[in-house]
Design a protein around this motif. Structure first.
Motif, mmCIF file in Angstrom:
data_model
loop_
_atom_site.group_PDB
_atom_site.id
_atom_site.type_symbol
_atom_site.label_atom_id
_atom_site.label_comp_id
_atom_site.label_asym_id
_atom_site.label_seq_id
_atom_site.Cartn_x
_atom_site.Cartn_y
_atom_site.Cartn_z
ATOM 1 N N ARG A 1 0.790 -0.942 0.289
ATOM 2 C CA ARG A 1 -0.046 -0.313 0.350
ATOM 3 C C ARG A 1 0.663 1.204 -0.343
ATOM 4 N N VAL A 2 2.103 0.901 0.025
ATOM 5 C CA VAL A 2 2.613 2.232 0.128
ATOM 6 C C VAL A 2 3.928 2.143 -0.682
ATOM 7 N N ALA A 3 4.978 3.088 -1.468
ATOM 8 C CA ALA A 3 6.109 3.007 -2.188
ATOM 9 C C ALA A 3 6.600 3.727 -2.574
ATOM 10 N N ASP A 4 7.835 3.538 -2.600
ATOM 11 C CA ASP A 4 9.112 4.277 -2.494
ATOM 12 C C ASP A 4 9.287 5.002 -3.763
ATOM 13 N N LEU A 5 9.350 6.042 -4.617
ATOM 14 C CA LEU A 5 9.741 5.775 -5.724
ATOM 15 C C LEU A 5 10.651 7.408 -5.945
ATOM 16 N N SER A 6 11.994 7.026 -7.468
ATOM 17 C CA SER A 6 12.524 7.234 -7.828
ATOM 18 C C SER A 6 11.867 8.642 -8.509
ATOM 19 N N THR A 7 12.242 10.074 -8.343
ATOM 20 C CA THR A 7 11.174 11.055 -9.237
ATOM 21 C C THR A 7 12.741 11.949 -9.547
ATOM 22 N N THR A 8 12.275 13.435 -10.304
ATOM 23 C CA THR A 8 13.556 14.245 -10.782
ATOM 24 C C THR A 8 13.748 15.523 -9.426
ATOM 25 N N ARG A 9 12.991 14.936 -8.566
ATOM 26 C CA ARG A 9 13.724 15.873 -7.337
ATOM 27 C C ARG A 9 14.394 15.220 -6.318
ATOM 28 N N GLY A 10 14.292 14.166 -6.871
ATOM 29 C CA GLY A 10 14.924 12.810 -5.784
ATOM 30 C C GLY A 10 14.017 11.787 -5.737
ATOM 31 N N CYS A 11 13.546 11.280 -3.764
ATOM 32 C CA CYS A 11 13.398 9.722 -3.664
ATOM 33 C C CYS A 11 12.121 10.327 -2.603
ATOM 34 N N VAL A 12 11.092 10.018 -2.888
ATOM 35 C CA VAL A 12 10.010 10.149 -2.470
ATOM 36 C C VAL A 12 8.839 8.908 -1.847
ATOM 37 N N ARG A 13 8.145 9.121 -0.691
ATOM 38 C CA ARG A 13 7.250 8.563 -0.476
ATOM 39 C C ARG A 13 5.941 8.463 -0.403
ATOM 40 N N ARG A 14 5.498 7.552 -1.114
ATOM 41 C CA ARG A 14 3.451 7.738 -1.505
ATOM 42 C C ARG A 14 2.937 6.720 -1.573
ATOM 43 N N PRO A 15 1.175 6.610 -0.751
ATOM 44 C CA PRO A 15 0.260 5.852 -0.840
ATOM 45 C C PRO A 15 0.023 5.625 -2.346
ATOM 46 N N LEU A 16 -0.121 4.135 -2.409
ATOM 47 C CA LEU A 16 -0.090 3.603 -3.815
ATOM 48 C C LEU A 16 -1.557 4.122 -4.100
ATOM 49 N N VAL A 17 -2.279 4.583 -3.709
ATOM 50 C CA VAL A 17 -3.703 5.431 -3.845
ATOM 51 C C VAL A 17 -3.582 6.824 -4.317
ATOM 52 N N ARG A 18 -2.371 7.081 -4.167
ATOM 53 C CA ARG A 18 -1.594 8.254 -5.006
ATOM 54 C C ARG A 18 -1.642 7.675 -6.486
ATOM 55 N N LEU A 19 -1.179 6.644 -6.567
ATOM 56 C CA LEU A 19 -0.121 6.581 -7.809
ATOM 57 C C LEU A 19 -0.666 5.764 -8.915
ATOM 58 N N CYS A 20 -0.622 6.168 -10.060
ATOM 59 C CA CYS A 20 -1.651 5.866 -11.480
ATOM 60 C C CYS A 20 -0.430 5.317 -11.949
ATOM 61 N N PRO A 21 -0.257 4.147 -12.629
ATOM 62 C CA PRO A 21 0.501 3.338 -12.941
ATOM 63 C C PRO A 21 0.200 3.353 -14.681
ATOM 64 N N LEU A 22 1.267 4.277 -15.671
ATOM 65 C CA LEU A 22 0.873 4.369 -16.771
ATOM 66 C C LEU A 22 0.732 3.343 -17.923
ATOM 67 N N PRO A 23 -0.022 2.569 -17.995
ATOM 68 C CA PRO A 23 -0.234 1.729 -19.138
ATOM 69 C C PRO A 23 1.325 0.993 -20.477
ATOM 70 N N THR A 24 1.825 -0.098 -19.883
ATOM 71 C CA THR A 24 2.847 -0.303 -21.066
ATOM 72 C C THR A 24 2.733 -0.599 -22.140
ATOM 73 N N ALA A 25 4.099 -1.128 -22.901
ATOM 74 C CA ALA A 25 2.989 -1.586 -24.390
ATOM 75 C C ALA A 25 2.443 -2.563 -24.856
ATOM 76 N N GLU A 26 2.399 -3.762 -24.069
ATOM 77 C CA GLU A 26 2.178 -4.901 -23.847
ATOM 78 C C GLU A 26 1.054 -4.583 -23.026
ATOM 79 N N ASP A 27 0.063 -4.375 -22.338
ATOM 80 C CA ASP A 27 -0.820 -3.785 -21.946
ATOM 81 C C ASP A 27 -1.498 -2.856 -23.216
ATOM 82 N N LEU A 28 -0.962 -2.339 -23.667
ATOM 83 C CA LEU A 28 -1.978 -1.488 -24.709
ATOM 84 C C LEU A 28 -1.859 -2.485 -25.894
ATOM 85 N N GLN A 29 -1.346 -3.571 -25.968
ATOM 86 C CA GLN A 29 -1.643 -4.465 -27.142
ATOM 87 C C GLN A 29 -2.661 -5.536 -26.870
ATOM 88 N N GLY A 30 -2.525 -5.491 -25.368
ATOM 89 C CA GLY A 30 -3.711 -6.639 -24.992
ATOM 90 C C GLY A 30 -4.692 -5.607 -25.028
#
Length: 250
Positions: free
Chosen positions: A221-250
């Motif tokens: 439910r929580v993840a560490d993220l690498s961003t252009t401003r450094g590492c941040v920690r956010r709950p997964l409810v504030r994160l939106c995974p972008l679809p990958t090429a495999e997802d778009l093809q599927g």
């Protein structure tokens, strides 16, 4: 005239997908009739480069799919942002152009699968070859509209549209699964869109997942993220995974 402005700005498209509105049908007939009557005077190259119109059935806007949904969303927020404001044609054109930039700046999918790449592909890449940006400006959220100049009023509408539309777009792409399930699992290395408050227009904050923190039930439910401003920690409810090429093809 709309079609001529589009071609002058973006170049001539090979295909145009549109509904069965009378203006689109008339444009297709006029272009087809012109090419038919002037076929001998046109070069072979020009005749082969004709624009193909692909019409959806009459009174069936749902055939438009995702682009009709985007148009509906933009109209919905524009109507509420502008209200009964009295604007000149130049001011209206400025606002519409800025709204166009907002829609074309949205992240679609990761640029690459590299864990060090924090860039996403957007419609702007297909238009100008790079992400769309906006000049920095003062925030007018807490300003009384009666004290603003005409340019500042348009800027306030622009910022208000951004705040409303980007929240709706994030909600659409966010996986709405319950926390106790692991149906839409987030993996280390995934590129995600971070839902942040009070971000300026056209600023989409992206990050790569570097670490997940599973709970006693095994669901993260929580993840560490690498961003252009450094590492941040956010709950997964504030994160939106972008679809990958495999997802778009599927």
């Amino acid at each position: 005239m709309t079609l001529r402005r589009f071609i002058a700005r973006r170049g001539k498209p090979a295909e145009i997908f549109c509904d069965n509105g009378r203006n689109f049908v008339a444009a297709a007939k006029e272009l087809g009739q012109f090419l038919k009557t002037n076929q001998e005077s046109l070069s072979d190259f020009a005749t082969q480069e004709t624009i193909k119109f692909v019409f959806s059935p009459s009174r069936a806007p749902h055939f438009g799919g995702i682009w009709e949904s985007g148009i509906k969303s933009a109209k919905h927020h524009l109507k509420r942002v502008m209200g009964n404001s009295h604007v000149t044609f130049e001011e209206l054109l400025t606002l519409f152009t800025q709204v166009e930039a907002i829609l074309n700046s949205r992240p679609l999918c990761p640029m690459s699968s590299s864990p060090d790449d924090l860039l996403s592909l957007s419609p702007g890449h297909f238009l100008i070859g790079r992400p769309l940006t906006a000049p920095p400006t003062q925030a007018f959220d807490n300003h009384n509209e009666n004290t603003l100049q005409r340019y500042e009023r348009i800027e306030k509408m622009y910022q208000h549209f951004w705040q409303r539309w980007q929240r709706e777009y994030i909600s659409e792409i966010q996986q709405r699964t319950k926390w106790r399930t692991n149906k839409a699992k987030l993996n280390v290395g995934d590129l995600v869109l971070i839902h942040e408050d009070h971000v300026p227009p056209l600023c989409w904050r992206l990050g790569r997942v570097t670490r997940l923190f599973p709970g006693p039930d095994g669901v993260s439910r929580v993840a560490d993220l690498s961003t252009t401003r450094g590492c941040v920690r956010r709950p997964l409810v504030r994160l939106c995974p972008l679809p990958t090429a495999e997802d778009l093809q599927g």
